[in-house]
Design a protein around this motif. Structure first.
Motif, short mmCIF file in Angstrom:
data_model
loop_
_atom_site.label_atom_id
_atom_site.label_comp_id
_atom_site.label_asym_id
_atom_site.label_seq_id
_atom_site.Cartn_x
_atom_site.Cartn_y
_atom_site.Cartn_z
N ASN A 45 0.89 -1.37 0.03
CA ASN A 45 0.07 0.01 0.10
C ASN A 45 0.92 1.21 0.03
OD1 ASN A 45 -2.31 -1.65 -0.01
ND2 ASN A 45 -2.51 -1.73 2.13
N ASN A 46 2.08 1.14 0.28
CA ASN A 46 3.08 2.11 0.10
C ASN A 46 3.90 2.72 -0.78
OD1 ASN A 46 2.14 2.61 2.86
ND2 ASN A 46 3.59 1.43 3.83
N GLU A 47 3.28 1.66 -2.18
CA GLU A 47 4.34 1.65 -3.08
C GLU A 47 3.56 2.55 -4.30
OE1 GLU A 47 7.51 1.23 -3.11
OE2 GLU A 47 7.03 0.48 -0.88
N GLU A 48 4.34 2.97 -5.44
CA GLU A 48 3.70 3.36 -6.63
C GLU A 48 2.61 2.41 -7.32
OE1 GLU A 48 4.34 3.24 -9.74
OE2 GLU A 48 6.31 2.43 -10.03
N LYS A 49 1.90 2.97 -8.05
CA LYS A 49 0.89 2.33 -8.58
C LYS A 49 1.47 0.99 -9.38
CE LYS A 49 -3.08 2.72 -11.73
NZ LYS A 49 -3.57 3.69 -12.76
N ASP A 50 2.43 1.11 -10.53
CA ASP A 50 2.84 -0.02 -11.08
C ASP A 50 3.48 -1.32 -10.03
OD1 ASP A 50 1.79 0.68 -13.22
OD2 ASP A 50 3.93 1.61 -14.15
N GLU A 61 2.86 -1.55 -7.03
CA GLU A 61 1.83 -2.20 -6.25
C GLU A 61 1.01 -3.08 -7.02
OE1 GLU A 61 -2.24 -0.86 -3.85
OE2 GLU A 61 -0.73 0.85 -4.31
N VAL A 87 5.96 -2.78 -13.71
CA VAL A 87 7.27 -1.87 -13.54
C VAL A 87 8.22 -1.62 -14.88
CG1 VAL A 87 9.48 -1.56 -12.26
CG2 VAL A 87 7.30 -2.17 -11.23
#
Length: 178
Positions: A115-120, A122, A173
């Motif tokens: 939940n703390n990562e960028e969209k791709d 995540e 990513v």
């Protein structure tokens, strides 16, 4: 002894020798099949089967403590684990219990990091979680291979891993298929 009697004795000896050879070959094949089943079956029979409720609990696990500095370290460590346990043909010798434990650990860390990562990233972590949960439930060699490929591509994309630069094209990513 006359020649005819010698040929009969030689023929009977040849037939007897062939019969013993055929018997020995079939006995060896039967023993190999039995021993190979003994090597494979106990691992699968001893493998824990999880109920739907237990699978829900596993899907929501969190690590007791964080062993990794950040998500990049988590990815690098898991890539190294899969290199060790599946590389150079080792995927055919998987220890399903060890792989199940690793898959459960992966799920817990993804619950911590995702939940703390960028969209791709995540999206990739959630896909890894899904594959890991499927492995826990079914113990498929294909799932282990996919986990390895995800961690491999993410290690290249996020950490600059360069020992082997083939990209499998499975991550958001790095881009799927690019």
């Amino acid at each position: 002894m006359n020649t005819r009697l010698r040929f009969i004795i030689l023929g009977l000896a040849t037939i007897g020798s062939l019969a013993l050879t055929i018997y020995a070959l079939f006995s060896i094949n039967e023993n190999v099949q039995t021993s190979s089943k003994e090597l494979v079956s106990p691992v699968l029979e001893d493998r824990q089967v999880y109920s739907k409720e237990e699978m829900k609990d596993i899907a929501s696990l969190l690590p007791e403590k964080t062993d990794f500095e950040n998500v990049n370290a988590f990815i690098a460590a898991n890539h190294a684990y899969y290199n060790q346990t599946t590389g150079f043909g080792e995927i055919t010798n998987l220890n399903t219990n060890d792989q199940t434990d690793k898959a459960i650990e992966i799920v817990s860390y993804i619950n911590f990091y995702a939940n703390n990562e960028e969209k791709d990233l995540e999206r990739d972590l959630q896909e890894i979680k899904s594959i890991a949960l499927r492995y826990v439930e079914h113990a498929s060699q294909k799932d282990v291979q996919m986990l390895h490929r995800y961690f491999h591509d993410l290690d290249i994309g996020l950490n600059g891993y360069g020992a082997y630069d083939k990209v499998w094209g499975v991550t958001a990513v790095l881009g799927k298929g690019e």
